[in-house]
Structure formats: structure tokens, C-alpha cells
Motif scaffolding. Structure first.
Motif, PDB file in Angstrom:
ATOM      1  N   GLU A   1       4.991   1.892   6.591  1.00 10.02           N
ATOM      2  CA  GLU A   1       6.300   1.818   5.945  1.00 10.02           C
ATOM      3  C   GLU A   1       6.567   3.056   5.097  1.00 10.02           C
ATOM      4  O   GLU A   1       7.667   3.631   5.124  1.00 10.02           O
ATOM      5  N   LYS A   2       5.550   3.459   4.317  1.00 15.60           N
ATOM      6  CA  LYS A   2       5.663   4.669   3.493  1.00 15.60           C
ATOM      7  C   LYS A   2       4.260   5.129   3.137  1.00 15.60           C
ATOM      8  O   LYS A   2       3.520   4.389   2.479  1.00 15.60           O
ATOM      9  N   PRO A   3       3.858   6.338   3.566  1.00 18.88           N
ATOM     10  CA  PRO A   3       2.485   6.789   3.325  1.00 18.88           C
ATOM     11  C   PRO A   3       2.169   6.920   1.832  1.00 18.88           C
ATOM     12  O   PRO A   3       3.050   7.235   1.021  1.00 18.88           O
ATOM     13  N   LEU A   4       0.915   6.683   1.494  1.00 14.44           N
ATOM     14  CA  LEU A   4       0.474   6.874   0.115  1.00 14.44           C
ATOM     15  C   LEU A   4       0.785   8.285  -0.372  1.00 14.44           C
ATOM     16  O   LEU A   4       1.137   8.495  -1.538  1.00 14.44           O
ATOM     17  N   GLU A   5       0.627   9.255   0.508  1.00 17.02           N
ATOM     18  CA  GLU A   5       0.849  10.641   0.119  1.00 17.02           C
ATOM     19  C   GLU A   5       2.286  10.862  -0.352  1.00 17.02           C
ATOM     20  O   GLU A   5       2.528  11.685  -1.250  1.00 17.02           O
ATOM     21  N   ALA A   6       3.226  10.110   0.220  1.00 19.48           N
ATOM     22  CA  ALA A   6       4.623  10.257  -0.191  1.00 19.48           C
ATOM     23  C   ALA A   6       4.818   9.768  -1.625  1.00 19.48           C
ATOM     24  O   ALA A   6       5.524  10.409  -2.424  1.00 19.48           O
TER      25      ALA A   6
ATOM     26  N   GLY B   1       4.044   9.780 -15.274  1.00 18.37           N
ATOM     27  CA  GLY B   1       2.852   9.050 -14.833  1.00 18.37           C
ATOM     28  C   GLY B   1       2.634   9.158 -13.333  1.00 18.37           C
ATOM     29  O   GLY B   1       3.546   9.448 -12.563  1.00 18.37           O
ATOM     30  N   SER B   2       1.380   8.908 -12.928  1.00 20.58           N
ATOM     31  CA  SER B   2       1.034   8.952 -11.508  1.00 20.58           C
ATOM     32  C   SER B   2       0.052   7.816 -11.229  1.00 20.58           C
ATOM     33  O   SER B   2       0.354   6.681 -11.558  1.00 20.58           O
ATOM     34  N   GLU B   3      -1.107   8.105 -10.644  1.00 18.94           N
ATOM     35  CA  GLU B   3      -2.084   7.067 -10.253  1.00 18.94           C
ATOM     36  C   GLU B   3      -1.481   6.072  -9.251  1.00 18.94           C
ATOM     37  O   GLU B   3      -1.852   4.903  -9.208  1.00 18.94           O
ATOM     38  N   TYR B   4      -0.480   6.551  -8.473  1.00 12.61           N
ATOM     39  CA  TYR B   4       0.170   5.733  -7.448  1.00 12.61           C
ATOM     40  C   TYR B   4       0.841   4.495  -8.041  1.00 12.61           C
ATOM     41  O   TYR B   4       1.007   3.489  -7.366  1.00 12.61           O
TER      42      TYR B   4
END
Length: 568
Positions: free
Chosen positions: A505-510, A422-425
Motif C-alpha cells: 500500500e505504501k512502502p516504509l521508505e516513503a 519527529g521520525s522513527e516511522y
């Protein structure tokens, strides 16, 4: 009470019954009715107090119904019998219909009646009625029957056609001849009823430009007319065909003899035959936008809740346009039957490279999710009138608030589709909202979830509205209050600051790259589980067994518990 749900499939109705019966303290297990021996074994293992059959395609064996109370959930009014109950009700234009809970006996649908619940009909497809009115009426009927099980004074009512309230009758299986469209003589209303009576199964057999196809997903084409039977044009992937007194849009077709014999968008199925059809202005659209005061409502009633790469891209563009409007709140409406079920498995299966199309589709839905997550000009709400599953649940969670109609069913997991990651952040959105432990419980559970449990876990922010009408009324009031509230600026500022802090803190891209690394293995790795599961889903390959996640009686870890044999 120990209740066995005996079903052909774990569909929207059986899932809703599973949720609501367990919520009321009953011990519930599910068995797919594969054959008599398997069903008999399930009864022997579980020893149920009651068997409820909400979705069967064949009779319960006599060896079972003679020794156990077996209640059939039939989608028809009192006295209605036969396998095409809802089909005939739609085709005949019945103003009211119902659900009857009756006891299994030697004659199909002729057993004693335990409960009956009626409802007004809507001019929609069979599938839409089934997911909404039929499911709600069935739930009321089953709960009433379960309550009556404990009443010594209650006796079920024998079927008696001499009674004035018994208005149904025995009807045969509806054939394609019964649904056949005469384009030269049938009115728009008649054509719509015929197609709706067969949507989503089995469809209406027809011929378009020499190609035999099954018709689905029909809508009125207001203001359009032409030579009856002729194709007038297209709108996106839908085609417009003239009737005797108007025209209809047809969104999906199935070519049983073609290379992809499952439902696909109409233009895709017809291909070069309709390449020259004109694009009609103000035609049918599966994306719509409206404004009420300072609130924008973005509708996307995609067929069966599936979102193809192309649909995700168009919806992202529509969202960006909505975000550019002088409003304060954007409400993501989905559709009346489904909010979203994530990526479009049929379109993926039909692609030249399903792996490549899977990759494109998941990236397109991620692009949409990112636009919602990073919105700094509006407060956003996902409004779930209908069910949501897999990536659709986590796409909804990309909004600031997620509100759902009472009775909506969520399937917030991917694993049943070949152990998809799964993904979708979701690895950002879910733990941030509910915490790591609850996120694990939600994604690993593989069970449908009702709105009460989803709110308790934090997956939903609120649920309200006993039906779609009440939900929409309260939704608009709440959205207006959010847009006009004196604390709007503070809420928006707090949201923007939180998003910036999270990014540092942690980029969305990560998060996205970590998720996609796992998805890359699902799509391109050595384990073919996802591709096999998708094929089985699209081609409707019958289940060979019931998963132990729902068949508790087949879970050895549960059966070793000394409390197993006791009713909850």
C-alpha cells in the motif's frame, strides 16, 4: 478541587502528580516558581483550593502561605530538614528513607505534617531513587493529604522532635568537601555512595590525569583491582578506576571549564589523555542480552534514556544478533529508569556540526526502528519499566506489543524541542495503531500521559505491576505464554502478512523520506527553534515562563470558559 502545582521544573515527579491528580477529577494547573511576583500572579489568576510544591529550590512567599494551604513535598523522613535530604541518606547508607508532605510556614521544612510515606533504599543513584521510590512515595503522600483536606476531623501533626517516630534532623546543604573521594583510602562501596549521592546533580568534583571533572554514572567493577586511584582501562565509553579494595566504572563526566561543560561519556571528555587505555574484556556495557527459554531479553539502560548515533548503531547490531537466535519472542527492555528518550541531545550539542549529528542520529534510530518493524522471525515486545519520551515512545511502538509498568510516564510528542516534526516511522506506526484523530491528539497534546490514558488511546497494549519487581515477574510470565502459545505460528503469520500488505500500500521508505523532509527543515532550515531549544535543554537555561499547555490559568481560551472558576 483546584490544585496548583508550584514547581521549579516539570520533572518526573511533578508530571506524575499532574497525571494522577487530573485522573482523579481535580482541576490542576502548573506554575514554574520563577520569582515571587510571578508566583503571586499565578495564585491570583487560578485561585486554588490547594497549592502543592513537589520540586522547589526556594521558600514559598509568606504572602502566599499565610492565605493558602501550601503543602511541600520533602524527600525525607519525619523530622528531616534541609536541601540535601536524599544526598545525605545515600551517603550515610540509610536502609530506609521516606517522603514527608508538610505545610509551608516561616521555617523551611518545619511545618505541620500532613502525610509521610517510607520506603526501603536501593543501592542506586539519587536520580534513580527520585524517579522511582521517591516519586511513588510522594504520590501516595500527596493523595493522602488531598483526601485529608476534606476531613474536618483531621489536624496535621506539628513537628515534635520528642516523639519517638520523628527520627530525622536538620542537615546542611551537602558540599563537595562532604563528597570528596580519597582514592587511596575509600572502599568501592564508599566511592559508589559518594558518586551516587550527587547523580544527576551536582556530580562529584575530582581530578583525572590533571583534568578537573565532575563524576557521574558509577557502577561496581567486579573482579578488577589495581593501585588505588589508577585508571585500569576502558569499556566502550566508560573508564575503570581502582579503589582501595576494588574498582568502579565511571560512565559520564562533566568538564565545567571545557568547550562542552555538560555531561558527556567519560572517554569523550578525557579525549587524548586516555587514548592508550586498554579495552577490558567483560567490562561494563550499556547493552546486554539474556535468554530465558524461548524468549530473548535485550537490555539497553542508556544514561538518562538518551540514544546517540553510536549507541543506536550498536543496539541495532545487538538486535540483529538476537533475531538470529533460536527463540520466538524478543523483549526490548530499555533500562530501569528510562526505556528511551530518543536522540542524544548532549552528544549532538557537542558535535562539530550539531545539524549533521542530528541528521546522523535520527537516521541511526530509524535504522533500528526499521529492523524491529520488519522482523518476520519473532514476535516482539517493548517492555517499559521506566519512562519514555519523544522518539523513544515511537521506537517502542515499532514492536508488536508495548507493555508498561503501572506509573510509567510517557511524553509522546516532539514539539517542545523547537517544534520538531519527529521520525522513527511514527506517521506509519501511530495512525495504524490508534487512528488518525487519536494520532493527532497524542502528538499535538504536549502533555505527559499516564498508562491508563495511553492504553485507552491504544498507544500501549497493556500495563501492569505496581513496581519494577512485580512488573518483571508478570512480564516473564506473559512473554513465556506468548512464546509457548499454541497460536504462535498463526500470530506470526498474521503479522508477516499484514506487514507485506502495508508495504504494498505504501512502502516504509516513503514514510521515512516524508518524515525526514520535515526533519531536514528542523535541522538545516531557516527556523532555528530546534537548535535554540536543544541549547537551552543541554545548558539547563532556566525557564522564563510556564508553557500554557500546563499553566491552564494562563491560557486565555480556557479562562473565557464560564466554568473556569469552578473546581472540577
Amino acid at each position: 478541587m483546584k490544585i496548583l502545582l508550584l514547581s521549579h521544573a516539570f520533572n518526573s515527579l511533578s508530571q506524575r502528580l499532574h497525571i494522577e491528580l487530573k485522573r482523579r477529577g481535580h482541576q490542576v494547573s502548573v506554575e514554574f516558581d520563577i520569582n515571587d511576583a510571578v508566583t503571586q500572579q499565578a495564585v491570583e489568576l487560578f485561585q486554588p483550593d490547594l497549592i502543592v510544591a513537589p520540586f522547589l529550590k526556594r521558600a514559598i512567599p509568606e504572602t502566599i502561605w499565610r492565605h493558602h494551604t501550601c503543602l511541600i513535598v520533602h524527600p525525607g523522613i519525619k523530622g528531616d530538614r534541609g536541601p540535601s535530604a536524599l544526598d545525605w541518606a545515600i551517603l550515610r547508607g540509610e536502609p530506609e528513607w521516606g517522603v514527608t508532605v508538610l505545610q509551608a510556614n516561616a521555617e523551611m521544612d518545619a511545618g505541620d505534617i500532613w502525610a509521610t510515606v517510607n520506603f526501603p533504599m536501593r543501592a542506586v543513584s539519587k536520580a534513580s531513587l527520585y524517579r522511582n521510590e521517591v516519586t511513588e512515595a510522594a504520590l501516595q503522600g500527596v493523595l493522602l493529604a488531598v483526601e485529608r483536606m476534606g476531613q474536618e476531623s483531621f489536624n496535621p501533626e506539628p513537628l515534635d522532635y520528642s516523639r519517638p517516630d520523628v527520627k530525622g534532623c536538620l542537615r546542611p546543604l551537602m558540599s563537595q568537601a562532604d563528597r570528596r573521594i580519597d582514592w587511596q583510602q575509600d572502599s568501592t562501596e564508599t566511592v559508589l555512595r559518594k558518586i551516587r549521592s550527587a547523580d544527576g546533580f551536582p556530580g562529584v568534583r575530582d581530578e583525572i590525569l590533571g583534568q578537573e571533572v565532575m563524576l557521574y554514572d558509577a557502577h561496581p567493577a567486579a573482579g578488577l583491582r589495581g593501585e588505588p586511584g589508577s585508571l585500569l582501562g576502558r569499556s566502550g565509553q566508560a573508564i575503570c578506576r581502582a579503589t582501595l579494595d576494588g574498582a568502579v566504572w565511571i560512565g559520564h563526566l562533566r568538564d565545567k571549564q571545557g568547550p562542552h561543560p555538560f555531561k558527556l561519556p567519560a572517554m569523550r571528555v578525557l579525549g587524548d589523555r586516555v587514548a592508550d587505555l586498554p579495552e577490558l574484556a567483560d567490562g561494563y556495557s550499556d547493552i546486554g542480552y539474556e535468554e530465558r527459554g524461548r524468549v530473548g531479553y535485550l537490555h539497553f539502560p542508556f544514561y538518562n534514556g538518551a540514544m546517540s548515533t553510536e549507541q543506536c548503531n550498536r543496539l541495532r547490531e545487538a538486535y540483529v544478533q538476537a533475531r538470529g537466535r533460536d527463540t520466538r519472542v524478543i523483549v526490548l527492555m530499555g533500562g530501569p529508569d528510562f526505556w528511551s528518550n530518543g536522540i542524544h541531545l548532549n552528544s549532538i550539542e557537542a558535535a562539530e556540526s550539531p545539524a549533521d549529528e542530528s541528521w546522523a542520529n535520527i537516521n541511526a534510530i530509524n535504522d533500528l526502528a526499521r529492523e524491529i518493524i520488519t522482523t518476520e522471525t519473532h514476535l516482539t515486545v517493548s517492555a517499559l519499566r521506566g519512562n519514555a519520551g519523544a522518539g523513544g515512545v515511537f521506537l517502542a511502538r515499532a514492536a508488536d506489543q508495548v507493555w508498561a509498568r503501572d506509573g510509567v510516564v510517557l511524553n509522546p510528542h516532539y514539539k517542545d524541542m523547537g517544534n520538531l516534526y519527529g521520525s522513527e516511522y511514527w506517521t506509519y506506526l501511530l495512525p495504524k495503531r490508534v487512528g488518525a484523530e487519536r494520532a493527532r491528539r497524542i502528538t499535538q497534546g504536549r502533555l505527559p500521559m499516564g498508562t491508563d490514558e495511553a492504553c485507552e488511546l491504544g498507544l500501549l497494549d497493556d500495563h501492569f505491576g505496581q513496581d519494577s519487581g512485580h512488573f518483571l515477574e508478570q512480564l516473564r510470565q506473559r512473554a513465556d505464554a506468548l512464546a509457548e502459545g499454541g497460536d504462535f505460528d498463526q500470530l506470526l503469520q498474521r503479522k508477516v502478512q499484514a506487514r507485506h500488505a502495508d508495504e504494498l500500500e505504501k512502502p516504509l521508505e516513503a514514510y521515512r523520506q516524508e518524515e525526514l523532509e520535515r526533519m531536514n527543515l528542523n535541522f538545516y532550515g531557516f527556523d532555528p527553534s530546534y537548535h535554540v531549544a536543544r541549547y537551552n535543554f543541554v545548558y539547563k537555561v532556566p525557564k522564563s515562563r510556564t508553557p500554557v499547555t500546563i499553566a491552564e490559568h494562563r491560557d486565555l481560551s480556557r479562562r473565557s470558559n464560564p466554568d473556569w472558576s469552578k473546581a472540577s
